[in-house]
Design a protein around this motif. Structure first.
Motif, short mmCIF file in Angstrom:
data_model
loop_
_atom_site.label_atom_id
_atom_site.label_comp_id
_atom_site.label_asym_id
_atom_site.label_seq_id
_atom_site.Cartn_x
_atom_site.Cartn_y
_atom_site.Cartn_z
N GLU A 124 -39.13 30.66 -91.25
CA GLU A 124 -39.46 29.30 -90.78
C GLU A 124 -39.90 29.32 -89.32
N GLN A 132 -43.41 30.85 -88.91
CA GLN A 132 -44.47 30.01 -89.46
C GLN A 132 -44.62 28.67 -88.73
N SER A 133 -43.50 28.17 -88.13
CA SER A 133 -43.61 26.84 -87.53
C SER A 133 -42.85 26.67 -86.22
N ASN A 134 -42.26 27.78 -85.69
CA ASN A 134 -41.56 27.75 -84.40
C ASN A 134 -40.30 26.88 -84.41
N LYS A 135 -39.64 26.75 -85.54
CA LYS A 135 -38.42 25.94 -85.63
C LYS A 135 -37.20 26.82 -85.83
N LYS A 162 -47.79 35.82 -87.41
CA LYS A 162 -48.25 35.72 -88.79
C LYS A 162 -48.63 37.09 -89.34
#
Length: 601
Positions: free
Chosen positions: A514, A517-520, A581
């Motif tokens: 996570e 893919q989305s920096n969370k 990625k």
């Protein structure tokens, strides 16, 4: 002569002086200021000093002091209300003891609950009237303030401790280099270095406060933990390269010189800029694009960056909360309460077993009024452990330590027949309680201190008889109870720990994906790494007794997986947006390799 005795008997002089002084000052202070009825408060208060020392009392000291005072006062008032009526005391005692055992815990310090349960038992037994209750409350506040004062007088320089830990780790890494140059590899060196790094991870863990993961110093500790442990685990790649001739011995020798310089830097024998220049020259000299060199270069750059940051932290600001790193919900009370509130968990079983046994012991003491029956309750409280095997070992140590201490003290007091001698033995034993790690020694000196206090107002010979009888009764009761009431064996604990580590590892890979893919959820990744590492340390300690080679293999495999994922996600990809990625697949491969290795164990 003194140094020889300290080394021979493995005496912890720092703990003896600090915590022994707290015990002596609290005991005599409470006795003089608030009366003899409150003198037993000194024992749990002094134990609070040792427990909070392991929890890093230097972080948010005022907040923690207020929290301890409030918890202690609730315990004292609950025990008081319970003692007012023997019948309503039954449910009060049960629920109070259960809640103390269930909620006042630290997952990586199994003795954290002890001063609080001891305070409840002591205050429940040594009853006071309503008019005397304010003095008991004041004695608790007085004792906690002594603990806080001692923590300030003997503040540990954590930066210096970190420097020594780094020095020890790099000495081990340097020794591994010597082996590699002889085309050998020593896994025990790797394990010893990992143990040092797990200790650093624990130091990071105990600095958490409310919503925040760590302090300014803890941030650097975490970075050093990840980088040094990754370096330690990467050594086997260098060994493989030497064996296959893909890495030259000259390269390894030059890298070894850098490590030796880092050791000297930890000793403060050279300046930071000197090693920085040497490292930069090394990186430029061997910059040929090989993958291993890129890995080593990044490790060295990160390490030196962390050391530079460590040196720049002001002493006064090192224990301030670092608000850039949030704390995950993994070990917050609202999460763990629900997680462990099931009849098959160790926490629930242990809390229930202790609550049932102590409630019955206190009921018998209150109803029948047996003389000094508190000693049986103290024995129950002291030796009952979560695991049956640990309880048996502690029971043996308790019997040996108590009988030796009681007989020795009894003979000495009878021969001397002097209150001054008795007080002298009391003071010495209070210090020696905190000088050793072995439980039979702690039990021996605790028995001596207890007998000395009681002998000031009672006949020593009667006390000897009752103490021995009640210790034996307490031991027998605990052994039976641990076999039949919510039994929990070491095998059960080991399996539960392995299961929890596996669940954390699955969560680690999910959160890593996570993040990439989305920096969370990056804050949760740090927490997962710390918890997985410390659970492995807990498993390692359990396996010292369980003695299963497969578990040691599991620990090594898990350590490699967690550190590699943590290093690549937080250090490598955290700094390189383009690499994220492109390298998601490599992280997934690490998790697949971990599962394959576990299946083939």
């Amino acid at each position: 002569m003194y140094n020889k005795l300290v080394k021979k008997f493995n005496i912890n002089t720092y703990s003896m002086i600090k915590h022994g002084s707290v015990a002596v000052i609290t005991l005599f202070g409470v006795g003089i200021l608030f009366g003899v009825k409150n003198i037993m408060i000194a024992f749990p208060i002094a134990l609070t000093s040792t427990v909070m020392g392991r929890q890093n009392f230097q972080v948010k000291t005022f907040n923690k002091a207020i929290k301890i005072i409030l918890i202690d006062l609730i315990i004292v008032l609950t025990a008081y209300f319970s003692s007012m009526n023997i019948f309503w005391g039954i449910p009060i005692n049960f629920f109070a003891i259960f809640l103390i055992m269930y909620t006042i815990v630290s997952p990586y310090d199994l003795t954290f609950y002890k001063p609080f349960i001891m305070l409840y038992v002591f205050t429940q037994y040594a009853q006071v009237s309503l008019g005397e209750l304010p003095f008991r409350v004041l004695s608790v506040i007085f004792g906690v303030l002594i603990v806080v004062g001692a923590s300030y007088i003997n503040r540990v320089n954590e930066r210096s401790v970190l420097g020594k830990s780094m020095q020890e780790a790099f000495i081990l890494i340097n020794n591994q280099f010597k082996n590699i140059l002889k085309e050998e590899y020593d896994h025990t060196i790797e394990d010893k270095c990992s143990k040092i790094m797990r200790d650093i991870a624990y130091k990071v863990y105990v600095t958490r406060h409310r919503r925040y993961l760590t302090t300014n110093l803890g941030k650097v500790q975490f970075q050093i933990f990840i980088n040094v442990e990754y370096f330690n685990l990467y050594m086997i790649q260098l060994y493989g390269g030497i064996k296959s001739l893909s890495i030259s011995k000259e390269y390894v020798e030059k890298l070894k010189e850098i490590v030796e310089a880092i050791i000297e830097l930890c000793k403060e024998n050279i300046e930071f800029q000197t090693i920085k220049e040497s490292t930069d020259n090394f990186i430029r000299q061997w910059s040929k694009g090989e993958e291993y060199h890129l890995e080593i270069s990044l490790i060295l750059e990160n390490l030196l960056g962390s050391i530079k940051e460590l040196n720049s932290i002001e002493k006064t600001g090192s224990n301030k909360v670092y608000k850039e790193w949030a704390r995950a919900d993994i070990d917050k009370t609202r999460v763990t309460f629900k997680e462990y509130f099931r009849p098959n968990t160790i926490r629930f079983k242990f809390a229930s077993r202790m609550a049932i046994t102590l409630t019955i012991a206190l009921l018998i003491g209150g109803f029948l009024g047996f003389y000094k029956i508190i000693w049986a309750a103290i024995t129950v409280m002291s030796i009952m452990q979560p695991y049956y095997e640990d309880t048996i070992k502690k029971a043996k140590d308790r019997v040996i330590g108590n009988i030796l201490g009681i007989l020795f003290t009894g003979v000495l007091i009878n021969v001397a027949d002097s209150q001054i001698i008795t007080l002298g033995i009391l003071v010495i034993s209070l210090y020696l309680i905190y000088a050793f790690k072995e439980y039979y020694k702690i039990s021996l000196f605790a028995a001596m201190a207890s007998i000395c206090i009681a002998s000031l107002t009672e006949n020593i010979n009667i006390l000897i008889l009752y103490r021995i009888v009640y210790v034996i009764i307490g031991v027998v009761v605990v052994v039976i109870v641990n076999r039949v009431v919510f039994p929990y064996r070491l095998k059960d604990g080991v399996e539960q720990l392995i299961d929890k580590i596996a669940r954390l590892n699955k969560k680690l890979i999910e959160d890593s994906m996570e993040f990439l893919q989305s920096n969370k959820q990056i804050h949760e990744i740090r927490d997962l790494i710390i918890h997985s590492t410390l659970l492995c340390q807990k498993l390692y300690m359990r396996n010292l007794q369980y003695n299963d080679d497969e578990i040691n293999k599991f620990i090594a495999i898990n350590n490699k997986y967690v550190i590699q994922v943590g290093y690549k996600v937080l250090i490598v990809y955290g700094k390189n947006e383009n690499a994220k990625k492109e390298n998601i697949e490599s992280i997934l491969n690490l998790y697949e390799d971990f599962n394959n290795n576990i299946r083939h164990m």
